[in-house]
Enzyme design. Structure first.
Site, PDB file in Angstrom:
ATOM      1  N   TRP A 182      15.652   0.010  -9.480  1.00 12.16           N
ATOM      2  CA  TRP A 182      16.316  -0.254  -7.921  1.00 12.16           C
ATOM      3  C   TRP A 182      16.517   1.469  -7.482  1.00 12.16           C
ATOM      4  CZ3 TRP A 182      20.969   2.056  -6.345  1.00 12.16           C
ATOM      5  CH2 TRP A 182      20.968   2.133  -4.792  1.00 12.16           C
ATOM      6  N   GLU A 223      13.647  -3.946  -7.429  1.00 15.05           N
ATOM      7  CA  GLU A 223      14.772  -4.567  -6.579  1.00 15.05           C
ATOM      8  C   GLU A 223      14.524  -4.024  -5.370  1.00 15.05           C
ATOM      9  OE1 GLU A 223      18.475  -3.856  -8.338  1.00 15.05           O
ATOM     10  OE2 GLU A 223      19.425  -5.032  -6.684  1.00 15.05           O
ATOM     11  N   LYS A 225      16.021  -4.016  -1.175  1.00  8.93           N
ATOM     12  CA  LYS A 225      16.996  -3.810  -0.522  1.00  8.93           C
ATOM     13  C   LYS A 225      17.051  -3.468   1.159  1.00  8.93           C
ATOM     14  CE  LYS A 225      21.743  -1.453  -1.191  1.00  8.93           C
ATOM     15  NZ  LYS A 225      22.209  -0.736  -1.977  1.00  8.93           N
ATOM     16  N   ASP A 257      18.432  -9.216  -5.064  1.00  2.21           N
ATOM     17  CA  ASP A 257      19.660  -9.189  -5.417  1.00  2.21           C
ATOM     18  C   ASP A 257      20.445 -10.148  -4.114  1.00  2.21           C
ATOM     19  OD1 ASP A 257      22.466  -8.224  -4.562  1.00  2.21           O
ATOM     20  OD2 ASP A 257      22.005  -6.430  -5.988  1.00  2.21           O
ATOM     21  N   HIS A 260      21.254  -8.139  -0.821  1.00  2.00           N
ATOM     22  CA  HIS A 260      20.169  -7.134  -0.303  1.00  2.00           C
ATOM     23  C   HIS A 260      19.444  -7.729   0.738  1.00  2.00           C
ATOM     24  CE1 HIS A 260      20.349  -4.256  -3.827  1.00  2.00           C
ATOM     25  NE2 HIS A 260      21.536  -4.440  -3.384  1.00  2.00           N
ATOM     26  N   HIS A 284      19.899 -10.513  -9.131  1.00  2.39           N
ATOM     27  CA  HIS A 284      20.933 -10.008  -9.061  1.00  2.39           C
ATOM     28  C   HIS A 284      21.987 -10.813  -8.473  1.00  2.39           C
ATOM     29  CE1 HIS A 284      20.178  -5.423 -10.519  1.00  2.39           C
ATOM     30  NE2 HIS A 284      20.285  -6.535 -11.463  1.00  2.39           N
ATOM     31  N   ASP A 292      26.504  -6.030   1.956  1.00  5.79           N
ATOM     32  CA  ASP A 292      26.357  -5.926   0.347  1.00  5.79           C
ATOM     33  C   ASP A 292      27.399  -5.467  -0.168  1.00  5.79           C
ATOM     34  OD1 ASP A 292      24.894  -5.592  -1.680  1.00  5.79           O
ATOM     35  OD2 ASP A 292      24.261  -3.927  -1.479  1.00  5.79           O
ATOM     36  N   ASP A 294      29.179  -6.412  -2.951  1.00  7.24           N
ATOM     37  CA  ASP A 294      29.236  -6.495  -4.267  1.00  7.24           C
ATOM     38  C   ASP A 294      30.467  -6.942  -4.807  1.00  7.24           C
ATOM     39  OD1 ASP A 294      26.630  -5.553  -5.301  1.00  7.24           O
ATOM     40  OD2 ASP A 294      27.329  -3.657  -4.300  1.00  7.24           O
ATOM     41  N   ASP A 324      25.232  -8.522 -10.639  1.00  2.00           N
ATOM     42  CA  ASP A 324      25.314  -7.315 -10.380  1.00  2.00           C
ATOM     43  C   ASP A 324      26.517  -7.078  -9.275  1.00  2.00           C
ATOM     44  OD1 ASP A 324      24.865  -4.613  -9.586  1.00  2.00           O
ATOM     45  OD2 ASP A 324      23.421  -4.900  -8.185  1.00  2.00           O
TER      46      ASP A 324
HETATM   47  C1  RNT Z   1      22.158  -1.518  -5.465  1.00  2.00           C
HETATM   48  C2  RNT Z   1      21.295  -2.501  -6.382  1.00  2.00           C
HETATM   49  C3  RNT Z   1      21.522  -2.055  -7.858  1.00  2.00           C
HETATM   50  C4  RNT Z   1      22.542  -1.584  -8.323  1.00  2.00           C
HETATM   51  C5  RNT Z   1      22.756  -1.443  -9.866  1.00  2.00           C
HETATM   52  C6  RNT Z   1      24.100  -0.820 -10.418  1.00  2.00           C
HETATM   53  O1  RNT Z   1      22.365  -1.798  -4.207  1.00  2.00           O
HETATM   54  O2  RNT Z   1      22.032  -3.687  -6.140  1.00  2.00           O
HETATM   55  O3  RNT Z   1      20.958  -3.179  -8.487  1.00  2.00           O
HETATM   56  O4  RNT Z   1      23.701  -2.278  -7.802  1.00  2.00           O
HETATM   57  O5  RNT Z   1      21.754  -0.742 -10.317  1.00  2.00           O
HETATM   58 ZN    ZN Z   2      21.387  -5.198  -7.622  1.00  5.13          ZN
END
Ligand code: RNT
Ligand code: ZN
Length: 405
Positions: A182, A223, A225, A257, A260, A284, A292, A294, A324
């Site tokens: 990523w 990945e 985003k 993810d 994302h 993820h 986003d 997390d 993640d």
């Molecule tokens: C960031 C991505 C990525 C990170 C990790 C820590 O937006 O989701 O995967 O969260 O690599």
């Molecule tokens: Zn991620």
């Protein structure tokens, strides 16, 4: 056997579902737990490191590890509370090198040998992530898509170094390592030349993936985003970019993810479009709250829907389930445990779904029965089967939280 398990087994059997088969299948589906929830993605390079690259861990709950020893104590505790098959997803900023400073483009498998020993001892697999952020060579928001060749070269070398570490993990542990790439590259404000960075990113990725690495040991994922903090207007590695990259080159698989995408978009809805083209997928799993954010993965409709889509397509062998998230506002060990157990609960719920009944109603054009069954199945006793799963793996059930106070 748990007191209520026999009853749950009978209830499922009436709907044509074999709970024993589901429990056996659980043992073949690892959840890859992100190592970075335990320390807000600080890593071992520098215990005062600050996150950059448009991601952030917010909160200041006590107990953040301040040394490698403290980190491993937290990790041991966390792993002891998650039942069944597991991987641990590492980031490249967690080398075990006794305080030595190894430049990221010079990382080698030997710098992670301690992790292989640890994984063998715990009987878990390892996944890997290059760290294209929190570093001075992230220049003006760019890494692999940078206009500066020196910057690109540095990160290409890092990507290659990480793939070799992934290969080493896979070879040593006998379980394929997913190395997930990523990059944060993008622009805060309106970008006029949107093509240039994507052409450079494509070229950098081609260089990283040029070296053949046995897919038995390492598979790379890329990945996408939508946006990051401070790069709201343009992200080079968008979903369309990486979808085109994986389909046209075959050199990596897509990583999606859950945080994302636009807030109303669903990964679950996208999966079968990749299955139709024989694609393998990395995920993820997190819980985006309005953006986003997390947050810790929980048993949300989206996570359950993802598992149901995989189950219905019989694709658990083709989808890698990784977590993640990084929430620093609650106890980090518990956050890690909650997310991993939640992902496993969702997998089990999907495995226990009487899918045949739903497919039959659908094939007969009985859409009313299909919806009625979907709603009734939500309250089948999956929780009792999950307790049994924990019990068989010697891990506490719901009372891991400290019991019924
Ligand atoms: C960031 C991505 C990525 C990170 C990790 C820590 O937006 O989701 O995967 O969260 O690599
Ligand atoms: Zn991620």
């Amino acid at each position: 056997m748990g007191k209520h398990y026999e009853t749950a087994r009978e209830i499922y059997a009436q709907w044509g579902v074999d709970t024993e088969a589901a429990l056996r299948r659980m043992d073949e589906i690892p959840v890859s737990i992100n190592c970075w929830e335990l320390d807000d993605l600080t890593g071992f390079e520098d215990f005062d490191a600050q996150l950059t690259g448009g991601i952030a861990a917010t909160g200041n709950a006590p107990g953040k590890p301040r040394s490698v020893e403290e980190y491993f104590a937290a990790l041991d505790r966390m792993l002891s509370l998650v039942p069944g098959a597991k991987h641990l997803a590492l980031h490249s900023v967690y080398p075990l090198v006794e305080g030595k400073k190894i430049p990221r483009n010079q990382l080698k498998p030997e710098h992670f040998a301690g992790w292989v020993d640890y994984a063998k001892e715990k009987g878990i697999g390892l996944d890997f992530n290059p760290t294209y952020f929190s570093h001075p060579m992230l220049k003006d928001g760019w890494t692999l898509a940078s206009p500066d060749k020196e910057v690109r070269d540095f990160w290409v070398e890092h990507g290659i170094a990480c793939r070799k570490i992934g290969e080493y993990f896979g070879r040593e542990l006998g379980e394929t390592c997913i190395t997930n790439h990523w990059i944060p590259d993008g622009s805060k404000d309106t970008r006029i030349d949107t093509l240039g960075p994507r052409e450079r990113l494509r070229e950098s990725l081609d260089r990283i993936f040029a070296e053949p690495i046995d897919r038995k040991y390492n598979i790379d994922s890329v990945e996408s985003k939508l946006f990051g903090l401070g790069v709201e207007s343009y992200t080079a590695g968008s979903h369309e970019f990486y979808t085109n990259y994986v389909l046209s080159t075959g050199k990596a698989i897509i990583c999606m993810d859950t945080g994302h995408f636009h807030p109303t978009e669903s990964i679950a809805a996208k999966l079968s479009a990749y299955f139709a083209f024989g694609q393998e997928i990395m995920t993820h799993l997190s819980r985006p709250v309005r953006w986003d954010s997390d947050h810790v993965c929980t048993v949300t409709d989206e996570i359950v829907a993802i598992m149901q889509e995989i189950k219905r397509a019989d694709a658990f062998d083709r989808v890698h389930l990784g977590l993640d998230y990084f929430d620093a506002s609650i106890d980090r060990i518990s956050a890690s445990v909650i997310g991993a157990r939640s992902a496993k609960k969702a997998i089990l719920m999907a495995l226990l779904e009487p899918t045949e009944q739903l497919l039959k109603a659908e094939a007969e054009g009985d859409n009313t029965r299909r919806l009625a069954l979907l709603e009734e199945f939500k309250l089948l006793p999956a929780g009792i089967v999950f307790e049994e799963y924990c019990d068989r793996h010697g891990v506490p059930g719901a009372d891991w939280t400290g019991g019924r106070k």
